[in-house]
Design an enzyme around this catalytic site. Structure first.
Site, mmCIF file in Angstrom:
data_model
loop_
_atom_site.group_PDB
_atom_site.id
_atom_site.type_symbol
_atom_site.label_atom_id
_atom_site.label_comp_id
_atom_site.label_asym_id
_atom_site.label_seq_id
_atom_site.Cartn_x
_atom_site.Cartn_y
_atom_site.Cartn_z
ATOM 1 N N SER A 1 22.789 8.007 0.396
ATOM 2 C CA SER A 1 23.306 7.249 -0.752
ATOM 3 C C SER A 1 23.899 8.217 -1.766
ATOM 4 O O SER A 1 23.486 9.385 -1.844
ATOM 5 C CB SER A 1 22.169 6.472 -1.428
ATOM 6 O OG SER A 1 22.641 5.873 -2.633
ATOM 7 N N TYR B 1 13.476 6.687 -4.780
ATOM 8 C CA TYR B 1 14.686 6.416 -3.994
ATOM 9 C C TYR B 1 15.628 7.622 -4.010
ATOM 10 O O TYR B 1 16.129 8.050 -2.971
ATOM 11 C CB TYR B 1 15.379 5.173 -4.549
ATOM 12 C CG TYR B 1 16.571 4.709 -3.743
ATOM 13 C CD1 TYR B 1 16.392 4.060 -2.521
ATOM 14 C CD2 TYR B 1 17.872 4.902 -4.197
ATOM 15 C CE1 TYR B 1 17.491 3.620 -1.777
ATOM 16 C CE2 TYR B 1 18.968 4.469 -3.470
ATOM 17 C CZ TYR B 1 18.766 3.817 -2.260
ATOM 18 O OH TYR B 1 19.853 3.393 -1.533
HETATM 19 N N1 NAD Z 1 24.269 -1.634 -0.567
HETATM 20 C C1 NAD Z 1 24.468 -0.522 -1.285
HETATM 21 O O1 NAD Z 1 25.106 -0.569 -2.365
HETATM 22 C C2 NAD Z 1 23.935 0.805 -0.802
HETATM 23 C C3 NAD Z 1 24.337 1.950 -1.507
HETATM 24 C C4 NAD Z 1 23.888 3.194 -1.070
HETATM 25 C C5 NAD Z 1 23.052 3.296 0.020
HETATM 26 N N2 NAD Z 1 22.665 2.162 0.676
HETATM 27 C C6 NAD Z 1 21.783 2.342 1.843
HETATM 28 O O2 NAD Z 1 22.379 1.700 2.951
HETATM 29 C C7 NAD Z 1 21.351 1.200 3.816
HETATM 30 C C8 NAD Z 1 21.561 -0.283 4.039
HETATM 31 O O3 NAD Z 1 21.567 -0.910 2.758
HETATM 32 P P1 NAD Z 1 21.903 -2.462 2.584
HETATM 33 O O4 NAD Z 1 22.403 -2.605 1.202
HETATM 34 O O5 NAD Z 1 22.710 -2.954 3.714
HETATM 35 O O6 NAD Z 1 20.427 -3.058 2.658
HETATM 36 P P2 NAD Z 1 19.916 -4.535 3.112
HETATM 37 O O7 NAD Z 1 18.647 -4.740 2.377
HETATM 38 O O8 NAD Z 1 21.020 -5.502 2.996
HETATM 39 O O9 NAD Z 1 19.608 -4.325 4.650
HETATM 40 C C9 NAD Z 1 18.569 -3.481 5.059
HETATM 41 C C10 NAD Z 1 18.124 -3.870 6.438
HETATM 42 O O10 NAD Z 1 17.040 -3.009 6.783
HETATM 43 C C11 NAD Z 1 15.991 -3.808 7.300
HETATM 44 N N3 NAD Z 1 14.716 -3.144 7.061
HETATM 45 C C12 NAD Z 1 14.063 -3.028 5.879
HETATM 46 N N4 NAD Z 1 12.886 -2.409 6.057
HETATM 47 C C13 NAD Z 1 12.820 -2.129 7.393
HETATM 48 C C14 NAD Z 1 11.843 -1.505 8.201
HETATM 49 N N5 NAD Z 1 10.694 -1.052 7.674
HETATM 50 N N6 NAD Z 1 12.078 -1.377 9.508
HETATM 51 C C15 NAD Z 1 13.229 -1.836 10.062
HETATM 52 N N7 NAD Z 1 14.188 -2.456 9.353
HETATM 53 C C16 NAD Z 1 13.979 -2.593 8.028
HETATM 54 C C17 NAD Z 1 16.093 -5.132 6.562
HETATM 55 O O11 NAD Z 1 15.424 -6.175 7.265
HETATM 56 C C18 NAD Z 1 17.599 -5.310 6.511
HETATM 57 O O12 NAD Z 1 18.084 -5.941 7.687
HETATM 58 C C19 NAD Z 1 20.032 1.548 3.141
HETATM 59 O O13 NAD Z 1 19.539 2.760 3.673
HETATM 60 C C20 NAD Z 1 20.419 1.709 1.688
HETATM 61 O O14 NAD Z 1 19.522 2.535 1.001
HETATM 62 C C21 NAD Z 1 23.081 0.922 0.288
#
Ligand code: NAD
Length: 266
Positions: free
Chosen positions: A143, A155
């Site tokens: 991230s 985080y």
């Molecule tokens: N959306 C953003 O703005 C953003 C920005 C920077 C980084 N990220 C990173 O990108 C990745 C995805 O983010 P997102 O926004 O799509 O999140 P999201 O919450 O939409 O999706 C996360 C997925 O991970 C699954 N998950 C959660 N805990 C789990 C576990 N213990 N075991 C297996 N699966 C699990 C959830 O069920 C979900 O399907 C993450 O690592 C997040 O930190 C997201």
């Protein structure tokens, strides 16, 4: 290497495990990889969502909790197929928060889900790739918070760790032809964030972030001033992942690509 770019992007016959692929960015990665012929294993704790995405992309759903090292070792070690690609995407900002608000238990959960999970999944997959003998690619979704602190020590530290984990693992596995890289998304609207903001999913962010210089104002200010002038999409992130798992990036390892529209530049 004389292959055309088109040939390098044809990943037919490759098998990828994408964690957290039941929704959001992971779903975007699963769909994009499937478009170039990858057989995608959609690994998630959300069984219903994993089956939905797997059904759509002609892949396989896999029940997996990336926090559980023993489960990751047995489940990922026992998959019948070979594994060519691992995308460690599962993670969560639900427990982001100021040190003034966050409990030690919450901090530990954040590290477990966003950093330790990379070890849990990479270890059994790396062992399989080494046995297979023809390399592989691992991409860790970090991230921008791992570069510019924004969401609290748990985080942010976990995501900074994910970037350096990728560098360390890249050195470790390079002799086996396994490349390891990171992608750091900027602000990417996803259904989970909408549901968090609507109060449907519990989160630990203070509603009024007066207790912290990190939360709220800073994030809002940076997100409102993305140089490219828009927020990101799962497809933006997935395209960078595609580059890193294909032979287009065969000489790239240990790198972190910020896919953030310039968020970290200002
Ligand atoms: N959306 C953003 O703005 C953003 C920005 C920077 C980084 N990220 C990173 O990108 C990745 C995805 O983010 P997102 O926004 O799509 O999140 P999201 O919450 O939409 O999706 C996360 C997925 O991970 C699954 N998950 C959660 N805990 C789990 C576990 N213990 N075991 C297996 N699966 C699990 C959830 O069920 C979900 O399907 C993450 O690592 C997040 O930190 C997201």
């Amino acid at each position: 290497m004389n292959e055309s770019a088109g040939a390098l992007l044809d990943l037919s016959g490759k098998v990828a495990v994408v964690t957290g692929a039941a929704t959001g960015i992971g779903e975007g990665i699963a769909r994009t990889l499937a478009e170039v012929g990858v057989d995608v294993i959609v690994a998630d704790i959300d069984t219903v969502g994993a089956h939905r995405v797997a059904g759509d992309v002609g892949g396989t759903a896999l029940d997996l909790d990336v926090r559980d090292a023993a489960q990751c070792a047995s489940v990922l070690g026992d998959i019948g197929e070979r594994i060519d690609i691992l995308v460690n995407n599962a993670g969560s900002y639900h427990e982001a928060g100021s040190i003034l608000d966050q409990s030690v238990e919450s901090w530990s959960r954040s590290i477990e889900l966003n950093l330790a999970s990379l070890f849990h999944c990479s270890k059994p997959v790396a062992a399989r790739m080494v046995d297979q003998g023809d390399g592989g690619a691992i991409v860790n979704i970090a991230s921008v918070d791992g570069l510019l602190p924004c969401l609290g020590t748990g985080y942010d530290s976990a995501k900074a760790g994910a970037i350096h984990f990728s560098r360390s693992l890249a050195v470790d596995l390079a002799p086996h032809g396994i490349r390891v890289n990171a992608v750091s998304p900027g602000v990417v609207p996803v259904p989970t964030l909408d549901r968090m903001h609507a109060g449907e999913i519990e989160h630990f962010w203070p509603t009024e972030p007066s207790t912290s210089g990190l939360m709220g104002p800073l994030m809002k200010q940076r997100s409102a001033n993305v140089p490219i002038g828009r927020k990101g999409t799962p497809r933006d992130i997935a395209n960078a992942v595609l580059f890193l798992v294909s032979d287009l990036s065969s000489y790239v390892t240990g790198q972190n690509i910020a896919v953030d529209g310039g968020w970290t530049l200002v």
